[in-house]
Design an enzyme around this catalytic site. Sequence first.
Site, mmCIF file in Angstrom:
data_model
loop_
_atom_site.group_PDB
_atom_site.id
_atom_site.type_symbol
_atom_site.label_atom_id
_atom_site.label_comp_id
_atom_site.label_asym_id
_atom_site.label_seq_id
_atom_site.Cartn_x
_atom_site.Cartn_y
_atom_site.Cartn_z
ATOM 1 N N ASP A 104 21.695 5.177 -65.748
ATOM 2 C CA ASP A 104 21.004 6.195 -64.706
ATOM 3 C C ASP A 104 21.113 5.625 -63.457
ATOM 4 O O ASP A 104 21.342 4.349 -62.996
ATOM 5 C CB ASP A 104 19.697 6.571 -65.129
ATOM 6 C CG ASP A 104 19.484 6.958 -66.441
ATOM 7 O OD1 ASP A 104 20.242 7.555 -67.075
ATOM 8 O OD2 ASP A 104 18.336 7.011 -67.019
ATOM 9 N N LYS A 105 21.190 6.568 -62.510
ATOM 10 C CA LYS A 105 21.137 6.357 -60.890
ATOM 11 C C LYS A 105 20.204 5.184 -60.536
ATOM 12 O O LYS A 105 20.522 4.249 -59.576
ATOM 13 C CB LYS A 105 21.060 7.641 -60.261
ATOM 14 C CG LYS A 105 21.399 7.205 -58.648
ATOM 15 C CD LYS A 105 21.365 8.575 -58.097
ATOM 16 C CE LYS A 105 21.467 8.348 -56.422
ATOM 17 N NZ LYS A 105 21.230 9.776 -55.762
#
Length: 239
Positions: A104-105
């Site tokens: 994920d970011k």
Amino acid sequence: MERLDKILSNLGYGTRKEVKVMVKNGWVEVNGVTAKKSDMKIDTDNDIVVVDGEEINYREFVYIMMNKPAGYISATFDNYQDTVVDILDPELQAFEPFPVGRLDKDTVGLLLLTNDGKLNHRLISPKHHVDKVYFAEIDKSVNESDIRAFEAGITLEDGYECMPGKLEILSSDEHGAEVMVTIQEGKFHQVKRMFKTRGKEVVFLKRVEFGGLKLDETLPEGDYRELSNEELKVLRGEA
Ligand code: URA
């Protein structure tokens, strides 16, 4: 045998047209002799090609370990957001590497990038049972019943039944917990969603291991390096 201009442009030295100019200018040597034609055939196993005084490294694949920083998406290109590939040097970008699976970011830690599709497949297919190990900080305490639920296989909110996962508690009190999680799948937001079903939130997530390969802790976040041959063997299951 491959054409000299194709090899050099694939390695990021320029377009075929630009490579032609480089050859014309006498900047390229093959086995100690100035190359005359940009379409000359090269034996990539034996010939030594030197560009501007520097020997080129012809190889088809690159294998990169990155300590992914927060704020970057696991993609090769995006119109609006920074991607993990944007972090790489242009020389490595020329090999067109892509991330193996996604973080994920806001997730940090071990991310592999390669252009080797076969290895990518081996590493991301759940049937190969490749362990992914995460360090996580949780907003609430974590207990034995969470461990048992992970072991039994969590059912996510959309009905997906996860494979059994391993949960290890490093510390836990009324303020929160620090844990290690080992899973063999890579569903979207998987670790976060697993904890969500237990009424808990992941507030920090870092991948520390992938397929037996450990994150090189000397790599600062945002930094990367190519894998050693030994590390590559580990990933291929040959070590
Ligand atoms: N699980 C998540 O929730 N996020 C990640 O980035 C990786 C695993």
